[in-house]
Design a protein around this motif. Sequence first.
Motif, mmCIF file in Angstrom:
data_model
loop_
_atom_site.group_PDB
_atom_site.id
_atom_site.type_symbol
_atom_site.label_atom_id
_atom_site.label_comp_id
_atom_site.label_asym_id
_atom_site.label_seq_id
_atom_site.Cartn_x
_atom_site.Cartn_y
_atom_site.Cartn_z
ATOM 1 N N ILE A 80 1.306 -1.505 0.251
ATOM 2 C CA ILE A 80 -0.066 0.146 0.248
ATOM 3 C C ILE A 80 1.248 0.526 -0.318
ATOM 4 C CG2 ILE A 80 -1.618 1.166 1.619
ATOM 5 C CD1 ILE A 80 -2.612 -1.476 2.346
ATOM 6 N N PHE A 81 2.053 1.337 0.602
ATOM 7 C CA PHE A 81 2.230 2.121 1.107
ATOM 8 C C PHE A 81 3.561 2.336 -0.694
ATOM 9 C CE2 PHE A 81 2.814 1.941 6.319
ATOM 10 C CZ PHE A 81 1.838 1.641 6.177
ATOM 11 N N VAL A 82 4.044 1.620 -0.890
ATOM 12 C CA VAL A 82 4.769 1.851 -1.916
ATOM 13 C C VAL A 82 4.341 2.085 -3.301
ATOM 14 C CG1 VAL A 82 5.667 0.904 -4.495
ATOM 15 C CG2 VAL A 82 6.757 0.077 -1.133
ATOM 16 N N GLU A 83 2.376 1.521 -3.096
ATOM 17 C CA GLU A 83 2.026 1.980 -4.392
ATOM 18 C C GLU A 83 2.018 3.450 -4.371
ATOM 19 O OE1 GLU A 83 -1.514 0.022 -7.509
ATOM 20 O OE2 GLU A 83 -1.647 -0.068 -5.814
ATOM 21 N N LYS A 105 3.555 -9.398 -10.632
ATOM 22 C CA LYS A 105 2.726 -8.460 -11.592
ATOM 23 C C LYS A 105 2.345 -6.861 -11.712
ATOM 24 C CE LYS A 105 0.381 -12.049 -13.240
ATOM 25 N NZ LYS A 105 -0.528 -13.238 -13.405
ATOM 26 N N GLU A 106 1.889 -6.079 -10.607
ATOM 27 C CA GLU A 106 1.961 -5.124 -10.111
ATOM 28 C C GLU A 106 2.811 -4.457 -10.256
ATOM 29 O OE1 GLU A 106 0.356 -8.094 -8.283
ATOM 30 O OE2 GLU A 106 -1.303 -7.423 -7.606
ATOM 31 N N VAL A 107 4.089 -4.861 -9.708
ATOM 32 C CA VAL A 107 5.499 -4.134 -9.635
ATOM 33 C C VAL A 107 5.562 -4.046 -11.022
ATOM 34 C CG1 VAL A 107 8.035 -4.388 -9.737
ATOM 35 C CG2 VAL A 107 6.257 -5.147 -7.912
ATOM 36 N N SER A 108 5.240 -5.029 -12.049
ATOM 37 C CA SER A 108 5.908 -4.903 -13.054
ATOM 38 C C SER A 108 4.818 -3.413 -14.191
ATOM 39 C CB SER A 108 5.694 -5.821 -14.380
ATOM 40 O OG SER A 108 5.960 -5.828 -15.586
ATOM 41 N N HIS A 109 4.376 -3.482 -13.346
ATOM 42 C CA HIS A 109 2.826 -2.237 -14.082
ATOM 43 C C HIS A 109 3.227 -0.777 -13.788
ATOM 44 C CE1 HIS A 109 -0.850 -0.338 -14.380
ATOM 45 N NE2 HIS A 109 -0.958 0.791 -13.401
ATOM 46 N N TRP A 110 4.066 -0.754 -11.835
ATOM 47 C CA TRP A 110 4.277 0.146 -11.790
ATOM 48 C C TRP A 110 5.599 0.648 -12.358
ATOM 49 C CZ3 TRP A 110 4.219 -2.103 -6.200
ATOM 50 C CH2 TRP A 110 3.825 -2.414 -5.043
ATOM 51 N N HIS A 111 6.499 -0.580 -13.120
ATOM 52 C CA HIS A 111 7.839 0.022 -13.522
ATOM 53 C C HIS A 111 7.146 0.461 -14.750
ATOM 54 C CE1 HIS A 111 10.374 -2.820 -11.566
ATOM 55 N NE2 HIS A 111 10.824 -2.049 -11.814
ATOM 56 N N TYR A 112 5.696 0.483 -15.251
ATOM 57 C CA TYR A 112 5.898 0.403 -17.723
ATOM 58 C C TYR A 112 4.839 2.293 -16.791
ATOM 59 C CZ TYR A 112 7.292 -3.624 -19.973
ATOM 60 O OH TYR A 112 7.890 -4.447 -20.172
ATOM 61 N N SER A 113 3.838 1.899 -15.653
ATOM 62 C CA SER A 113 3.376 3.359 -15.437
ATOM 63 C C SER A 113 3.178 4.077 -14.493
ATOM 64 C CB SER A 113 2.312 2.590 -14.759
ATOM 65 O OG SER A 113 1.661 1.583 -15.415
ATOM 66 N N PHE A 114 4.530 4.410 -14.234
ATOM 67 C CA PHE A 114 5.067 5.839 -13.692
ATOM 68 C C PHE A 114 6.291 6.225 -13.983
ATOM 69 C CE2 PHE A 114 2.570 3.274 -10.453
ATOM 70 C CZ PHE A 114 1.484 4.836 -9.668
ATOM 71 N N SER A 199 11.812 -15.700 -7.473
ATOM 72 C CA SER A 199 11.293 -15.256 -8.493
ATOM 73 C C SER A 199 10.930 -13.578 -9.311
ATOM 74 C CB SER A 199 9.933 -14.793 -7.440
ATOM 75 O OG SER A 199 8.641 -14.597 -8.485
ATOM 76 N N ILE A 200 11.982 -12.719 -8.259
ATOM 77 C CA ILE A 200 12.064 -11.420 -8.402
ATOM 78 C C ILE A 200 13.474 -11.470 -9.637
ATOM 79 C CG2 ILE A 200 13.907 -9.194 -7.955
ATOM 80 C CD1 ILE A 200 12.243 -9.996 -4.467
ATOM 81 N N LEU A 201 14.598 -12.484 -9.459
ATOM 82 C CA LEU A 201 15.253 -12.610 -10.488
ATOM 83 C C LEU A 201 14.943 -13.172 -11.815
ATOM 84 C CD1 LEU A 201 18.446 -14.243 -7.864
ATOM 85 C CD2 LEU A 201 18.246 -11.999 -8.873
ATOM 86 N N ALA A 202 13.914 -13.870 -11.871
ATOM 87 C CA ALA A 202 12.880 -14.780 -12.471
ATOM 88 C C ALA A 202 12.727 -13.668 -13.642
ATOM 89 C CB ALA A 202 12.584 -15.720 -11.754
ATOM 90 N N TYR A 203 11.964 -12.763 -12.730
ATOM 91 C CA TYR A 203 11.803 -11.245 -13.367
ATOM 92 C C TYR A 203 12.326 -10.679 -14.436
ATOM 93 C CZ TYR A 203 9.252 -6.686 -13.800
ATOM 94 O OH TYR A 203 8.806 -5.697 -14.195
ATOM 95 N N HIS A 204 13.718 -10.468 -13.571
ATOM 96 C CA HIS A 204 14.593 -9.464 -14.369
ATOM 97 C C HIS A 204 15.493 -10.576 -15.494
ATOM 98 C CE1 HIS A 204 14.644 -5.568 -12.769
ATOM 99 N NE2 HIS A 204 13.575 -6.442 -11.108
ATOM 100 N N VAL A 317 14.458 -3.719 -17.068
ATOM 101 C CA VAL A 317 13.006 -5.315 -16.813
ATOM 102 C C VAL A 317 12.272 -4.975 -19.009
ATOM 103 C CG1 VAL A 317 11.568 -6.904 -17.137
ATOM 104 C CG2 VAL A 317 13.048 -5.310 -15.467
ATOM 105 N N SER A 318 11.783 -4.261 -19.271
ATOM 106 C CA SER A 318 11.824 -3.401 -21.080
ATOM 107 C C SER A 318 12.045 -3.929 -21.760
ATOM 108 C CB SER A 318 10.954 -2.484 -21.475
ATOM 109 O OG SER A 318 11.405 -1.627 -21.294
ATOM 110 N N LYS A 319 14.089 -3.512 -21.407
ATOM 111 C CA LYS A 319 14.821 -4.381 -22.981
ATOM 112 C C LYS A 319 15.308 -5.704 -22.403
ATOM 113 C CE LYS A 319 16.931 0.321 -22.954
ATOM 114 N NZ LYS A 319 18.315 1.125 -22.913
ATOM 115 N N ARG A 320 14.752 -5.979 -21.353
ATOM 116 C CA ARG A 320 15.534 -7.832 -21.389
ATOM 117 C C ARG A 320 14.147 -8.460 -22.129
ATOM 118 N NH1 ARG A 320 18.580 -11.753 -20.313
ATOM 119 N NH2 ARG A 320 19.367 -10.468 -18.788
ATOM 120 N N VAL A 321 12.664 -7.940 -21.672
ATOM 121 C CA VAL A 321 12.218 -8.702 -22.875
ATOM 122 C C VAL A 321 12.776 -8.846 -24.643
ATOM 123 C CG1 VAL A 321 9.406 -8.747 -23.212
ATOM 124 C CG2 VAL A 321 10.207 -8.052 -21.327
ATOM 125 N N LYS A 322 13.472 -7.396 -24.699
ATOM 126 C CA LYS A 322 13.318 -7.889 -26.116
ATOM 127 C C LYS A 322 14.340 -8.059 -26.499
ATOM 128 C CE LYS A 322 10.836 -2.516 -26.320
ATOM 129 N NZ LYS A 322 11.328 -1.264 -26.846
#
Length: 325
Positions: A80-83, A105-114, A199-204, A317-322
């Motif tokens: 709650i505090f982070v968002e 999933k929310e963390v990924s959204h935060w990275h893309y949205s803010f 899980s965090i390392l898998a995301y990155h 992370v977005s560049k990693r996806v590409k």
Amino acid sequence: MKTPRKIGLFGFGTVGKGFYENLKKHPHLPAIISKVCVKRLDLPRIGHELYFTNDPEELLSDPELDIIVELIDDAEAAKIFVEKALLAGKHVISANKKMIGESLKEVSHWHYSFNHHFLYEAAVGGGIPIVHSVDGFFRDQEITEIRGILNGSSNYILTQMQLNQWDFDKALKEAQSKGFAERNPILDVSGIDASYKLSILAYHAFGEVPSMKSFEIESIESVTKEDIKKAKSKGRKIKLVATLKKSDQEIICTVKPETIGPNDELYSVDFENNAISVETLISGRHVFVGKGAGALPTGSAVLEDLKRLLDGYSYQVSKRVKTVS
């Protein structure tokens, strides 16, 4: 000197104090702790002149605070505090692996949205800069496997069982007295803490959010003195090993006790130390070793994130996806 950026700090426990002490040693950094939010105002806090409050809104709604550092042990409140902080236009640093690991999933959204950045190096490897390395140095390489000791508490327990022939309960009490294990150690000894970090390392590493329901997780509570003795008689050790790999588009994650020999890079990593091996197709294997538990190592990782924020750094992370695509 630049006008100092003002920090709002959530939590003043082991890690919060470690961050505070580390920041004091770097007076050249253009950042100061302006307010601290804690649960209890009645506890004695000696040796500093910080402003304390138990009202989160004093930090979240303060337009003069540029950066929020979240170092509490309540994952739901931390989320709650982070968002709210990101929505309020503040940069955020966190060390809450449970909150991040369960909310990728929310963390990924935060990275893309803010536009403001969210960093969390201290959530994974204590004093080891593994998130920054995977996100930065290895960004343009294909990672095939990450393997390591990701929980300093369980490693300390297994080390004491190995060296002193202690049973699990005695080794756990020692880890708690040293500040390496929590009063409620279930996340550490069960392997769940390491699974959040994996899980965090898998995301990155892969640009994907894995399903933690598919993780294979085993506790160290089942490891007995007899198991340790048997491994030792063969010149081997038992370690809680976390393994992450991608095969046929499937992400495989396991956290379980393994019996390893002297040729394994994890063999000599003892006590509260962590070790993380990153295997890539281009540059081969890289092994990182460092303190994985304790106030100062984790506090130092928070401080490094602060330095990166001050330099305008954000995750890629977005560049990693590409790259993977």
